[in-house]
Motif scaffolding. Structure first.
Motif, PDB file in Angstrom:
ATOM      1  N   THR A 146       0.853  -1.182   0.000  1.00  0.00           N
ATOM      2  CA  THR A 146       0.000   0.000   0.000  1.00  0.00           C
ATOM      3  C   THR A 146       0.893   1.238   0.000  1.00  0.00           C
ATOM      4  O   THR A 146       2.047   1.169   0.444  1.00  0.00           O
ATOM      5  CB  THR A 146      -0.953  -0.006   1.221  1.00  0.00           C
ATOM      6  OG1 THR A 146      -1.814   1.137   1.159  1.00  0.00           O
ATOM      7  CG2 THR A 146      -0.201  -0.027   2.534  1.00  0.00           C
ATOM      8  N   ARG A 205     -11.539  -3.429   5.596  1.00  0.00           N
ATOM      9  CA  ARG A 205     -12.927  -3.343   6.090  1.00  0.00           C
ATOM     10  C   ARG A 205     -13.925  -3.678   4.996  1.00  0.00           C
ATOM     11  O   ARG A 205     -14.979  -4.241   5.262  1.00  0.00           O
ATOM     12  CB  ARG A 205     -13.203  -1.935   6.601  1.00  0.00           C
ATOM     13  CG  ARG A 205     -12.706  -1.688   8.005  1.00  0.00           C
ATOM     14  CD  ARG A 205     -13.261  -0.387   8.556  1.00  0.00           C
ATOM     15  NE  ARG A 205     -12.671   0.779   7.942  1.00  0.00           N
ATOM     16  CZ  ARG A 205     -11.603   1.425   8.388  1.00  0.00           C
ATOM     17  NH1 ARG A 205     -10.997   0.988   9.459  1.00  0.00           N
ATOM     18  NH2 ARG A 205     -11.143   2.484   7.774  1.00  0.00           N
ATOM     19  N   GLN A 206     -13.617  -3.325   3.759  1.00  0.00           N
ATOM     20  CA  GLN A 206     -14.523  -3.560   2.639  1.00  0.00           C
ATOM     21  C   GLN A 206     -14.574  -5.016   2.206  1.00  0.00           C
ATOM     22  O   GLN A 206     -15.504  -5.421   1.542  1.00  0.00           O
ATOM     23  CB  GLN A 206     -14.134  -2.685   1.449  1.00  0.00           C
ATOM     24  CG  GLN A 206     -14.367  -1.224   1.697  1.00  0.00           C
ATOM     25  CD  GLN A 206     -13.860  -0.359   0.555  1.00  0.00           C
ATOM     26  OE1 GLN A 206     -13.268  -0.830  -0.400  1.00  0.00           O
ATOM     27  NE2 GLN A 206     -14.082   0.947   0.684  1.00  0.00           N
ATOM     28  N   GLU A 224      -4.246   3.965   6.303  1.00  0.00           N
ATOM     29  CA  GLU A 224      -5.698   4.122   6.139  1.00  0.00           C
ATOM     30  C   GLU A 224      -6.196   3.423   4.881  1.00  0.00           C
ATOM     31  O   GLU A 224      -7.274   2.836   4.885  1.00  0.00           O
ATOM     32  CB  GLU A 224      -6.076   5.600   6.135  1.00  0.00           C
ATOM     33  CG  GLU A 224      -5.976   6.223   7.513  1.00  0.00           C
ATOM     34  CD  GLU A 224      -6.250   7.724   7.528  1.00  0.00           C
ATOM     35  OE1 GLU A 224      -6.512   8.319   6.457  1.00  0.00           O
ATOM     36  OE2 GLU A 224      -6.189   8.300   8.624  1.00  0.00           O
ATOM     37  N   ARG A 225      -5.416   3.473   3.807  1.00  0.00           N
ATOM     38  CA  ARG A 225      -5.803   2.777   2.574  1.00  0.00           C
ATOM     39  C   ARG A 225      -5.888   1.272   2.838  1.00  0.00           C
ATOM     40  O   ARG A 225      -6.835   0.605   2.428  1.00  0.00           O
ATOM     41  CB  ARG A 225      -4.799   3.072   1.461  1.00  0.00           C
ATOM     42  CG  ARG A 225      -5.150   2.371   0.141  1.00  0.00           C
ATOM     43  CD  ARG A 225      -4.302   2.875  -1.014  1.00  0.00           C
ATOM     44  NE  ARG A 225      -4.764   4.196  -1.393  1.00  0.00           N
ATOM     45  CZ  ARG A 225      -4.029   5.313  -1.338  1.00  0.00           C
ATOM     46  NH1 ARG A 225      -2.784   5.278  -0.949  1.00  0.00           N
ATOM     47  NH2 ARG A 225      -4.527   6.471  -1.712  1.00  0.00           N
ATOM     48  N   LEU A 272      -6.373  -0.274   5.829  1.00  0.00           N
ATOM     49  CA  LEU A 272      -7.478  -0.574   6.746  1.00  0.00           C
ATOM     50  C   LEU A 272      -8.841  -0.429   6.079  1.00  0.00           C
ATOM     51  O   LEU A 272      -9.740  -1.249   6.303  1.00  0.00           O
ATOM     52  CB  LEU A 272      -7.393   0.327   7.996  1.00  0.00           C
ATOM     53  CG  LEU A 272      -6.174   0.085   8.888  1.00  0.00           C
ATOM     54  CD1 LEU A 272      -6.111   1.140   9.998  1.00  0.00           C
ATOM     55  CD2 LEU A 272      -6.187  -1.332   9.465  1.00  0.00           C
ATOM     56  N   GLU A 273      -8.983   0.571   5.229  1.00  0.00           N
ATOM     57  CA  GLU A 273     -10.250   0.764   4.508  1.00  0.00           C
ATOM     58  C   GLU A 273     -10.524  -0.406   3.568  1.00  0.00           C
ATOM     59  O   GLU A 273     -11.642  -0.926   3.499  1.00  0.00           O
ATOM     60  CB  GLU A 273     -10.226   2.088   3.727  1.00  0.00           C
ATOM     61  CG  GLU A 273     -11.508   2.372   2.980  1.00  0.00           C
ATOM     62  CD  GLU A 273     -12.703   2.586   3.896  1.00  0.00           C
ATOM     63  OE1 GLU A 273     -13.833   2.274   3.459  1.00  0.00           O
ATOM     64  OE2 GLU A 273     -12.534   3.043   5.032  1.00  0.00           O
ATOM     65  N   THR A 274      -9.508  -0.832   2.846  1.00  0.00           N
ATOM     66  CA  THR A 274      -9.656  -1.957   1.931  1.00  0.00           C
ATOM     67  C   THR A 274      -9.984  -3.237   2.703  1.00  0.00           C
ATOM     68  O   THR A 274     -10.826  -4.025   2.290  1.00  0.00           O
ATOM     69  CB  THR A 274      -8.371  -2.150   1.111  1.00  0.00           C
ATOM     70  OG1 THR A 274      -8.109  -0.947   0.395  1.00  0.00           O
ATOM     71  CG2 THR A 274      -8.504  -3.310   0.119  1.00  0.00           C
TER      72      THR A 274
END
Length: 110
Positions: A12, A108-109, A101-102, A104-106
């Motif tokens: 990432t 979570r999705q 953050e990129r 963790l966001e990925t």
């Protein structure tokens, strides 16, 4: 060189602008951060930064290896603020934060 092909890792990246008026800005206006993160353990396996001097990137990578991203940026922010005493510290933290953050966001999705 590490063979990441068999590991459960992702790469990432995050980027941040370096403040104008600093010496570092004269070399590059943006700092980039690339993190290789173990998906299962949520731990940074390796890191690299877009600095002209390899020693800076190596030092920061050494600070980040083995650090957890599961709980956010608290531990990472503390160690960078204590040990990376150079212009652009805020931009470095912002680039790391963007990469984390990129990830963790990925996660979570999925």
């Amino acid at each position: 060189m590490t063979d990441w092909s068999q590991a459960k890792t992702v790469l990432t990246a995050g980027f941040a602008q370096i403040p104008k008026g600093t010496t570092l800005y004269e070399v590059s206006s943006v700092v980039g951060c690339v993190l290789i993160i173990d998906v299962e353990k949520e731990v940074i396996c390796d890191a690299s930064f877009t600095f002209v001097m390899d020693k800076t990137s190596d030092f920061l990578a050494g600070l980040l290896r083995g650090r957890s991203v599961a709980g956010g940026m608290t531990e990472i922010t503390q160690v960078v603020q204590e040990r990376f005493l150079a212009p652009g510290q805020g931009a470095v933290l912002q680039a790391i934060r963007a990469a984390v953050e990129r990830f963790l966001e990925t996660k979570r999705q999925s």
